[in-house]
Scaffold this motif. Structure first.
Motif, PDB file in Angstrom:
ATOM      1  N   ALA A  14       0.265  -3.643 -12.397  1.00 48.02           N
ATOM      2  CA  ALA A  14       1.125  -2.533 -12.992  1.00 48.02           C
ATOM      3  C   ALA A  14       0.352  -1.236 -12.932  1.00 48.02           C
ATOM      4  O   ALA A  14       0.695  -0.260 -12.203  1.00 48.02           O
ATOM      5  N   ALA A  15      -0.752  -1.383 -13.139  1.00 44.44           N
ATOM      6  CA  ALA A  15      -1.626   0.056 -13.075  1.00 44.44           C
ATOM      7  C   ALA A  15      -2.223   0.027 -11.684  1.00 44.44           C
ATOM      8  O   ALA A  15      -2.575   1.466 -11.177  1.00 44.44           O
ATOM      9  N   HIS A  16      -2.290  -0.662 -10.771  1.00 39.67           N
ATOM     10  CA  HIS A  16      -2.870  -0.543  -9.404  1.00 39.67           C
ATOM     11  C   HIS A  16      -1.960  -0.672  -8.341  1.00 39.67           C
ATOM     12  O   HIS A  16      -2.575  -0.235  -6.921  1.00 39.67           O
ATOM     13  N   ARG A  17      -1.055  -1.075  -8.337  1.00 39.37           N
ATOM     14  CA  ARG A  17      -0.077  -1.334  -7.095  1.00 39.37           C
ATOM     15  C   ARG A  17       1.215  -0.405  -7.488  1.00 39.37           C
ATOM     16  O   ARG A  17       1.678  -0.581  -8.304  1.00 39.37           O
ATOM     17  N   ARG A  18       1.343   0.403  -6.425  1.00 38.67           N
ATOM     18  CA  ARG A  18       2.851   1.127  -6.443  1.00 38.67           C
ATOM     19  C   ARG A  18       4.026   0.090  -5.814  1.00 38.67           C
ATOM     20  O   ARG A  18       5.017   0.440  -6.036  1.00 38.67           O
ATOM     21  N   GLY A  19       3.500  -0.315  -4.969  1.00 38.64           N
ATOM     22  CA  GLY A  19       4.684  -1.316  -4.067  1.00 38.64           C
ATOM     23  C   GLY A  19       4.873  -2.710  -4.593  1.00 38.64           C
ATOM     24  O   GLY A  19       4.187  -2.977  -5.927  1.00 38.64           O
TER      25      GLY A  19
END
Length: 51
Positions: A14-19
């Motif tokens: 959740a903190a490192h992936r936008r997609g």
């Protein structure tokens, strides 16, 4: 794909992936099975259809 997926994994994604991201547990005693590849293929098709 991993043999252990916990709350910290979900938080990291959740903190490192936008997609889109798939967290999929694999049985460490059996390894990757056909059903794991089915899940991955279905997810890839769904993600591709969303584009």
């Amino acid at each position: 794909m991993d043999d252990e997926i916990g709350a910290s994994d979900h938080e990291w994604v959740a903190a490192h992936r936008r997609g889109p991201a798939l967290l999929h547990r694999v049985d460490p005693q059996r390894g990757l099975l056909e059903r794991d590849f089915v899940v991955l293929g279905d997810w890839l098709r769904d993600v591709g259809a969303a584009d």
